[in-house]
Design an enzyme around this catalytic site. Structure first.
Site, PDB file in Angstrom:
ATOM      1  CG  HIS A 202      -7.590  -0.623   2.725  1.00 46.63           C
ATOM      2  ND1 HIS A 202      -8.373  -1.467   3.485  1.00 46.63           N
ATOM      3  CD2 HIS A 202      -6.470  -1.315   2.449  1.00 46.63           C
ATOM      4  CE1 HIS A 202      -7.730  -2.609   3.669  1.00 46.63           C
ATOM      5  NE2 HIS A 202      -6.565  -2.548   3.041  1.00 46.63           N
TER       6      HIS A 202
ATOM      7  CD  GLU B 247      -8.405  -3.513  -0.066  1.00 49.56           C
ATOM      8  OE1 GLU B 247      -7.265  -3.043  -0.244  1.00 49.56           O
ATOM      9  OE2 GLU B 247      -8.611  -4.542   0.607  1.00 49.56           O
TER      10      GLU B 247
ATOM     11  CG  HIS C 285      -2.037  -1.008   1.146  1.00 48.25           C
ATOM     12  ND1 HIS C 285      -2.586  -1.475  -0.029  1.00 48.25           N
ATOM     13  CD2 HIS C 285      -2.691  -1.666   2.146  1.00 48.25           C
ATOM     14  CE1 HIS C 285      -3.531  -2.367   0.245  1.00 48.25           C
ATOM     15  NE2 HIS C 285      -3.610  -2.506   1.555  1.00 48.25           N
TER      16      HIS C 285
END
Length: 344
Positions: free
Chosen positions: A178, A309, A109
């Site tokens: 997220h 996601e 991420h």
């Protein structure tokens, strides 16, 4: 009509660079969403149940302090590259890049200080808010100055999230939000009574560090076949699954399409996910362990929320047969995801 309000949410600590964090409240007849200028975080999302009552269906914190401390990306936009890059390494145009390793042997991420941990510049729109930032060349090890715009617009029961980016050097990019959802209301004990369906004929098996093996596996006849709605708790039991944290491979098309649906029969709340992206990560909050206190001092337990996601496939920059993950100078990255909240 969508009402848009802005207010101060808090002040970033000096060691985090200071700066005022604002909150933007978008409100229609059926949905109310609160978004922070820190990490473009969806801090609250209220939607109606069958009884007409609103409930907040996303996990998060009541104050800025919770978001500044370590947390599992609640509600945030993550990037430059969502999900995992194997060993934090990739090559572009013959040059090798090394990223920070923040998830075992991998980069996750966006790295140590990804897009979720920085302040964005907001601009209020008629029915939403647009956030902008420049990610400088070399930030978290990524090449190129990257200009990024994330726009949230609310229209009736539909929240649209548009992601745009332009770069000065070839760079990998995959942006997502997220948010952790529980349609029974955040703080509810688990998501076992939710029904989930995902429009995907295949998924990506992963190794023990959650990196795709490279195989694109058919869902048919496996626990990953979610093409028809399944009741989550019973499904996990039936297939002896500890939960999901996998990319589902969507039909390759740039057009908007319905890709997933979640429904909570007891309250009637339902959520549809539409996107232009090639993948969707279905995650069932397996790493929530009761150590975090969220809104209303509720403790967040394992499987107390799910994430859907929309994204490019994980580690695509290292797997030539996965969808292209590179943005070139002169091109524009442009994807939209629509979340539609209704009763079913």
């Amino acid at each position: 009509m969508t009402e848009v309000k802005r207010e101060v949410f808090g002040q970033m600590p000096r060691e985090e660079g200071g700066g005022v964090v604002e909150k933007f409240i978008l409100k229609s007849d059926s949905v109310k969403v609160e978004i922070l200028s820190l990490g473009c975080i969806i801090a609250a999302l209220e939607t109606k149940g069958r009884d007409g009552e609103f409930a907040d269906v996303v996990l998060g914190f009541d104050t800025l302090e919770g978001y500044v401390k370590k947390h599992p990306f609640f509600g945030a936009v993550v990037g430059r590259v969502a999900n995992r890059i194997a060993k934090g390494r990739f090559s572009v145009e013959g040059k090798e890049y090394q990223l920070f390793l923040n998830n075992g042997p991998n980069s996750l991420h966006g790295g140590a200080r990804g897009f979720d941990k920085v302040l964005w510049s907001p601009q209020v729109l008629q029915n939403g808010v647009c956030f902008f930032r420049l990610s400088p060349d070399g930030e978290e090890g990524y090449p190129g100055d990257l200009k990024v715009w994330v726009t949230y617009t609310l229209s009736g029961e539909e929240l649209a999230i548009n992601y745009r980016a332009q770069t000065s050097k070839t760079t990998p990019i995959s942006l997502t939000n997220h948010a952790y959802f529980n349609l029974a209301g955040q703080g509810s004990r688990d998501i076992y009574d939710h029904e989930i369906s995902i429009e995907a004929d295949s998924y990506l098996p992963v190794d023990d560090t959650k990196i795709p093996t490279g195989e694109v596996a058919a869902v048919r006849g496996t626990g990953f076949d979610l093409r028809q709605p399944v009741e989550l708790g019973k499904h996990l039991q039936k297939f002896l699954l500890d939960g999901f944290d996998h990319n589902f491979c969507l039909q390759q098309a740039q057009a908007r399409r319905l890709v997933a649906r979640a429904r909570h029969p007891p309250t009637g709340r339902a959520m549809e996910v539409h996107t232009t992206q090639p993948g969707i990560q279905f995650y069932t909050g397996n790493n929530l362990d009761g150590s975090l206190k969220g809104k209303g001092a509720v403790v967040y337990l394992k499987h107390s929320a799910f994430c859907l996601e929309t994204q490019n496939w994980p580690d695509a920059v290292n797997k030539p047969h996965f969808p292209n993950a590179l943005l070139q100078p002169g091109e524009e990255y442009n994807h939209t995801t629509w979340l539609v909240f209704n009763l079913a």
